[in-house]
Design a protein around this motif. Structure first.
Motif, PDB file in Angstrom:
ATOM      1  N   UNK A  45      -3.442   5.651   8.613  1.00  0.00           N
ATOM      2  CA  UNK A  45      -1.885   5.216   8.246  1.00  0.00           C
ATOM      3  C   UNK A  45      -1.896   4.461   6.975  1.00  0.00           C
ATOM      4  N   UNK A  46      -0.779   4.714   6.406  1.00  0.00           N
ATOM      5  CA  UNK A  46      -0.636   4.075   5.129  1.00  0.00           C
ATOM      6  C   UNK A  46       0.701   3.145   5.099  1.00  0.00           C
ATOM      7  N   UNK A  47       0.650   1.905   4.560  1.00  0.00           N
ATOM      8  CA  UNK A  47       1.892   1.023   4.503  1.00  0.00           C
ATOM      9  C   UNK A  47       1.796   0.717   3.164  1.00  0.00           C
ATOM     10  N   UNK A  48       3.213   0.899   2.519  1.00  0.00           N
ATOM     11  CA  UNK A  48       3.323   0.591   1.107  1.00  0.00           C
ATOM     12  C   UNK A  48       4.401  -0.561   1.169  1.00  0.00           C
ATOM     13  N   UNK A  49       3.761  -1.589   0.479  1.00  0.00           N
ATOM     14  CA  UNK A  49       4.544  -2.904   0.290  1.00  0.00           C
ATOM     15  C   UNK A  49       5.003  -3.231  -1.067  1.00  0.00           C
ATOM     16  N   UNK A  50       6.263  -3.988  -1.318  1.00  0.00           N
ATOM     17  CA  UNK A  50       6.395  -4.338  -2.595  1.00  0.00           C
ATOM     18  C   UNK A  50       5.951  -5.716  -2.768  1.00  0.00           C
TER      19      UNK A  50
ATOM     20  N   UNK B 297       5.061   6.790  -2.502  1.00  0.00           N
ATOM     21  CA  UNK B 297       5.962   6.108  -1.738  1.00  0.00           C
ATOM     22  C   UNK B 297       7.485   6.137  -2.241  1.00  0.00           C
ATOM     23  N   UNK B 298       8.423   6.083  -1.297  1.00  0.00           N
ATOM     24  CA  UNK B 298       9.877   5.839  -1.571  1.00  0.00           C
ATOM     25  C   UNK B 298      10.432   5.181  -2.617  1.00  0.00           C
ATOM     26  N   UNK B 299       9.637   3.897  -2.473  1.00  0.00           N
ATOM     27  CA  UNK B 299      10.094   2.938  -3.565  1.00  0.00           C
ATOM     28  C   UNK B 299       8.807   2.302  -4.282  1.00  0.00           C
ATOM     29  N   UNK B 300       9.130   1.340  -5.303  1.00  0.00           N
ATOM     30  CA  UNK B 300       8.114   0.900  -5.926  1.00  0.00           C
ATOM     31  C   UNK B 300       7.171   0.152  -5.029  1.00  0.00           C
ATOM     32  N   UNK B 301       5.756   0.068  -5.158  1.00  0.00           N
ATOM     33  CA  UNK B 301       4.783  -0.594  -4.326  1.00  0.00           C
ATOM     34  C   UNK B 301       3.848  -1.563  -5.116  1.00  0.00           C
ATOM     35  N   UNK B 302       3.509  -2.679  -4.716  1.00  0.00           N
ATOM     36  CA  UNK B 302       2.453  -3.565  -5.279  1.00  0.00           C
ATOM     37  C   UNK B 302       1.302  -3.348  -4.475  1.00  0.00           C
ATOM     38  N   UNK B 303       1.520  -3.180  -3.287  1.00  0.00           N
ATOM     39  CA  UNK B 303       0.318  -3.252  -2.484  1.00  0.00           C
ATOM     40  C   UNK B 303       0.490  -1.831  -1.344  1.00  0.00           C
ATOM     41  N   UNK B 304      -0.873  -1.438  -1.281  1.00  0.00           N
ATOM     42  CA  UNK B 304      -0.929  -0.509  -0.484  1.00  0.00           C
ATOM     43  C   UNK B 304      -1.746  -0.628   0.608  1.00  0.00           C
ATOM     44  N   UNK B 305      -1.818  -0.697   2.110  1.00  0.00           N
ATOM     45  CA  UNK B 305      -2.633  -0.840   3.062  1.00  0.00           C
ATOM     46  C   UNK B 305      -3.082   0.497   3.810  1.00  0.00           C
ATOM     47  N   UNK B 306      -4.259   0.964   3.610  1.00  0.00           N
ATOM     48  CA  UNK B 306      -4.790   2.073   4.293  1.00  0.00           C
ATOM     49  C   UNK B 306      -5.534   1.657   5.788  1.00  0.00           C
ATOM     50  N   UNK B 307      -5.140   2.061   6.701  1.00  0.00           N
ATOM     51  CA  UNK B 307      -5.753   1.767   8.196  1.00  0.00           C
ATOM     52  C   UNK B 307      -6.011   2.678   8.925  1.00  0.00           C
TER      53      UNK B 307
END
Length: 154
Positions: free
Chosen positions: A62-67, A86-96
């Motif tokens: 699972x991958x979560x993209x965060x601004x 990602x659909x939008x710009x991300x500063x953090x990516x969490x791979x779980x």
């Protein structure tokens, strides 16, 4: 631990940080059993530089993209040998591990935070070892050398 602050859900698994080029480059590639979350901290918030590849991955994740305000901009169930932007710009990516997105009930717009547990080394440092067994001299310092003998007239 990962925390969905919007929904009040907490995943208590281990979290590691990938904050250097080499840690981000390695990511979870060739990891046989993904049992922790890896937070990628990117130099800036961007869409294209936040893209990930799943080459040499041995399982889905699972991958979560965060601004930059740690709000979810995209969520993916990433499969091996694919490429994701990602659909939008991300500063953090969490791979779980697979299932964490569902467990956190994460959706676009949710605020996600994390806490990193301090990893302990299996081998203690020499000072830690000496402190545990209590080797100290009379002035409270640790010394492995024998005390200097007193000479006549001192």
């Amino acid at each position: 631990m990962l925390i969905n602050k919007t929904k009040g859900k907490v995943w208590t698994g281990r979290v590691k940080i990938a904050d250097t080029f080499f840690k981000r480059f390695r990511g979870l590639m060739l990891t046989p059993n993904v049992n922790y979350a890896l937070v990628f901290i990117l130099p800036s918030e961007t869409r294209l530089n936040a893209s990930i590849h799943m080459f040499f991955m041995l399982q889905s994740i699972d991958v979560i993209f965060l601004d930059s305000s740690r709000e979810v901009v995209d969520l993916k169930r990433a499969r091996p040998w694919r490429f994701y932007v990602p659909k939008g710009g991300a500063k953090y990516i969490i791979e779980t591990p697979v299932g964490v997105i569902d467990y956190l009930n994460a959706e676009i717009g949710d605020e996600i935070d994390w806490e990193v547990e301090e990893e302990r080394s299996a081998i203690p440092s020499p000072v830690e070892a000496l402190n545990k067994i209590g080797i100290k001299n009379s002035n409270g310092t640790i010394s492995l050398a024998e005390p200097k003998p007193k000479l006549k007239g001192e």
